[in-house]
Design a protein around this motif. Structure first.
Motif, PDB file in Angstrom:
ATOM      1  N   PHE A  89      13.355 -13.290   3.396  1.00 35.55           N
ATOM      2  CA  PHE A  89      12.935 -13.190   2.001  1.00 35.55           C
ATOM      3  C   PHE A  89      11.530 -13.765   1.806  1.00 35.55           C
ATOM      4  O   PHE A  89      10.808 -13.348   0.891  1.00 35.55           O
ATOM      5  N   ASP A  90      11.129 -14.713   2.653  1.00 33.94           N
ATOM      6  CA  ASP A  90       9.734 -15.188   2.591  1.00 33.94           C
ATOM      7  C   ASP A  90       8.773 -14.049   2.913  1.00 33.94           C
ATOM      8  O   ASP A  90       7.714 -13.919   2.287  1.00 33.94           O
ATOM      9  N   VAL A  91       9.143 -13.203   3.872  1.00 38.35           N
ATOM     10  CA  VAL A  91       8.307 -12.041   4.204  1.00 38.35           C
ATOM     11  C   VAL A  91       8.313 -11.051   3.043  1.00 38.35           C
ATOM     12  O   VAL A  91       7.269 -10.483   2.685  1.00 38.35           O
ATOM     13  N   PHE A  92       9.473 -10.836   2.432  1.00 38.61           N
ATOM     14  CA  PHE A  92       9.540  -9.949   1.269  1.00 38.61           C
ATOM     15  C   PHE A  92       8.568 -10.407   0.184  1.00 38.61           C
ATOM     16  O   PHE A  92       7.773  -9.619  -0.342  1.00 38.61           O
ATOM     17  N   ALA A 120      -0.312   2.841   1.658  1.00 40.61           N
ATOM     18  CA  ALA A 120       0.750   3.582   0.983  1.00 40.61           C
ATOM     19  C   ALA A 120       2.094   2.879   1.171  1.00 40.61           C
ATOM     20  O   ALA A 120       2.301   2.144   2.142  1.00 40.61           O
ATOM     21  N   PRO A 121       3.052   3.074   0.233  1.00 41.92           N
ATOM     22  CA  PRO A 121       4.359   2.412   0.335  1.00 41.92           C
ATOM     23  C   PRO A 121       5.060   2.633   1.671  1.00 41.92           C
ATOM     24  O   PRO A 121       5.682   1.707   2.204  1.00 41.92           O
ATOM     25  N   PHE A 122       4.991   3.834   2.225  1.00 47.81           N
ATOM     26  CA  PHE A 122       5.631   4.086   3.523  1.00 47.81           C
ATOM     27  C   PHE A 122       5.033   3.181   4.595  1.00 47.81           C
ATOM     28  O   PHE A 122       5.758   2.606   5.422  1.00 47.81           O
ATOM     29  N   ARG A 127       5.021  -1.828   8.036  1.00 46.14           N
ATOM     30  CA  ARG A 127       4.483  -3.168   8.313  1.00 46.14           C
ATOM     31  C   ARG A 127       5.540  -4.239   8.075  1.00 46.14           C
ATOM     32  O   ARG A 127       5.642  -5.216   8.832  1.00 46.14           O
ATOM     33  N   LEU A 128       6.327  -4.067   7.018  1.00 47.82           N
ATOM     34  CA  LEU A 128       7.397  -5.026   6.715  1.00 47.82           C
ATOM     35  C   LEU A 128       8.394  -5.103   7.866  1.00 47.82           C
ATOM     36  O   LEU A 128       8.781  -6.203   8.291  1.00 47.82           O
ATOM     37  N   ARG A 129       8.790  -3.959   8.400  1.00 54.07           N
ATOM     38  CA  ARG A 129       9.731  -3.933   9.515  1.00 54.07           C
ATOM     39  C   ARG A 129       9.142  -4.632  10.741  1.00 54.07           C
ATOM     40  O   ARG A 129       9.836  -5.407  11.429  1.00 54.07           O
ATOM     41  N   ALA A 130       7.882  -4.394  11.004  1.00 53.15           N
ATOM     42  CA  ALA A 130       7.239  -5.011  12.165  1.00 53.15           C
ATOM     43  C   ALA A 130       7.156  -6.528  12.004  1.00 53.15           C
ATOM     44  O   ALA A 130       7.396  -7.282  12.964  1.00 53.15           O
ATOM     45  N   ILE A 140      15.536  -4.319  10.961  1.00 52.05           N
ATOM     46  CA  ILE A 140      15.765  -4.048   9.548  1.00 52.05           C
ATOM     47  C   ILE A 140      15.441  -2.582   9.263  1.00 52.05           C
ATOM     48  O   ILE A 140      14.529  -2.010   9.879  1.00 52.05           O
ATOM     49  N   THR A 141      16.200  -1.994   8.373  1.00 53.54           N
ATOM     50  CA  THR A 141      15.979  -0.615   7.969  1.00 53.54           C
ATOM     51  C   THR A 141      15.394  -0.593   6.565  1.00 53.54           C
ATOM     52  O   THR A 141      15.813  -1.380   5.702  1.00 53.54           O
ATOM     53  N   VAL A 142      14.441   0.308   6.335  1.00 45.28           N
ATOM     54  CA  VAL A 142      13.775   0.398   5.024  1.00 45.28           C
ATOM     55  C   VAL A 142      13.821   1.839   4.532  1.00 45.28           C
ATOM     56  O   VAL A 142      13.460   2.771   5.265  1.00 45.28           O
TER      57      VAL A 142
END
Length: 400
Positions: A89-92, A120-122, A127-130, A140-142
């Motif tokens: 959640f810190d990354v979020f 872009a959001p995609f 980047r979030l997954r990485a 994690i799946t997005v």
């Protein structure tokens, strides 16, 4: 005239894969790429290696071993899961301030406000997954879509360890071929009922008018499902609402359980939930007992105080009172799960003092136990009844 802005797919649904099992595989290299089940009598989480063999959450440990004889059972470590969740959640929140937590292992992120200063959001999802893979060590799946509902469904389709974009002009093409059970909020009972009418996909339902669905499912459910299959669900991520309840539940498996065992399980949950509530600087006005029986029916019982409290002694006594009142129902139906939730939460900034007529003042006990648990872990201090019964497989309740 001002033209309406083009709809954008800017909602991310981020969902950790087989969360508890993934934490265990991360922390113990011997478990990697092997079928792992967290829990003993009841499966709390299964790795994807076990899921591919038919093992499912809430299945009994015996069923899991029959399907997968080489499955590895691991006792749950909730402190480790909470720590991993906080790191994720810190990354979020480092990605966007617009985060709506759904549970310990999933959240919605609104990145629409970043369109002028970021990619872009995609690409944000990639980047979030990485980052979570590199910084926390978890898959994690997005899902990325215009609405939280579509983003949630996209992440379901993309699992495990995937990334999927649903463009606004391709929502029907994505949604309509899906089986009804893939739709968020459509449970097995509703899906089975609709399948009885020959309706198996979202597209089958979308071909019907709203009055027909209301006739089949009732006014509220029919209206909701009509909105779902036509992409008319809310577009906003809710980030400005304080949590209204804190709870936990424990699956105790099938079979006869002694009253003492059930009481010990409940009190262990109360202690855990009270610590979480006091850590959040909240006090509760209502205690809710939740029960699930052998026949899969459920029941709730609740009691509200005149004034909100954080007293573990008072909250435990109330939960025990509710359990005692439900004993006849438990004897009749059998019990497989017990849960407790503290609701009608308020800030602890102002607390109405209560007169104590007991022989011992226990007002400082909660603070002392909380301090020990914070320093040495939640298992450092526990009720004597739990030494024999075990702290059990208690898990945080999902938000209502």
């Amino acid at each position: 005239m001002c033209s309406m802005p083009e709809p954008r797919a800017a909602i991310l649904h981020a969902d950790l894969d087989a969360f508890y099992a993934s934490v265990e595989q991360r922390d113990d290299p011997r478990l990697r790429n092997r079928p792992v089940v967290v829990g003993g009598g009841v499966v709390l989480a299964a790795s994807y290696e076990a899921k591919r063999r038919g093992v499912k959450t809430a299945m009994s440990g015996r069923q899991a071993r029959m399907l997968c004889p080489d499955v590895i059972n691991v006792r749950p470590r909730f402190d480790a899961y909470v720590e991993a969740s906080k790191a994720v959640f810190d990354v979020f929140r480092d990605t966007t301030p617009q985060v709506q937590g759904v549970s310990i292992d999933e959240a919605f992120l609104d990145v629409a406000g970043l369109h002028r200063i970021d990619v872009a959001p995609f690409d944000i999802g990639a980047r979030l997954r990485a980052r979570i893979r590199d910084e926390v060590g978890l898959p994690i799946t997005v899902g990325v879509a215009r609405t939280p509902f579509l983003a949630k469904v996209a992440s379901r389709v993309a699992k495990p360890d995937g990334l999927l974009l649903v463009p606004p002009d391709g929502e029907d093409a994505f949604l309509h071929p899906l089986p009804l059970t893939m739709l968020w909020g459509v449970g097995e009972v509703t899906a089975t009922k609709l399948e009885g009418y020959g309706l198996r996909t979202a597209g089958d339902v979308a071909a019907l008018g709203e009055p027909v669905l209301r006739g089949l499912l009732g006014p509220a459910a029919g209206r909701h499902l009509f909105a779902v299959v036509h992409g008319r669900t809310p577009e906003r991520v809710v980030t400005d609402r304080r949590r209204g309840s804190i709870g936990a539940q424990r699956a105790i498996g099938h079979g006869r359980h002694s009253p003492e065992f059930v009481t010990a399980a409940l009190l262990g949950l109360v202690d855990r939930v009270c610590r979480r509530m006091r850590t959040a600087h909240r006090i509760a006005r209502t205690v809710v007992l939740r029960l699930r029986f052998e026949d899969y029916t459920k029941a709730t019982r609740s009691h509200s105080f005149a004034h909100a409290t954080s007293s573990g002694e008072d909250l435990a006594a109330t939960a025990t009172m509710l359990l005692d009142a439900a004993r006849p129902l438990i004897r009749e139906r059998g019990l497989t799960l017990v849960g407790v939730a503290l609701t009608n939460l308020e800030s602890d900034a102002v607390v109405q003092p209560q007169l104590s007529f007991g022989p011992v003042d226990t007002s400082g006990m909660d603070a002392a136990v909380d301090a020990v648990a914070a320093r040495f872990g939640s298992g450092a201090v526990m009720r004597a009844s739990l030494i024999k019964a075990g702290d059990g497989f208690s898990v945080p309740m999902l938000p209502d």
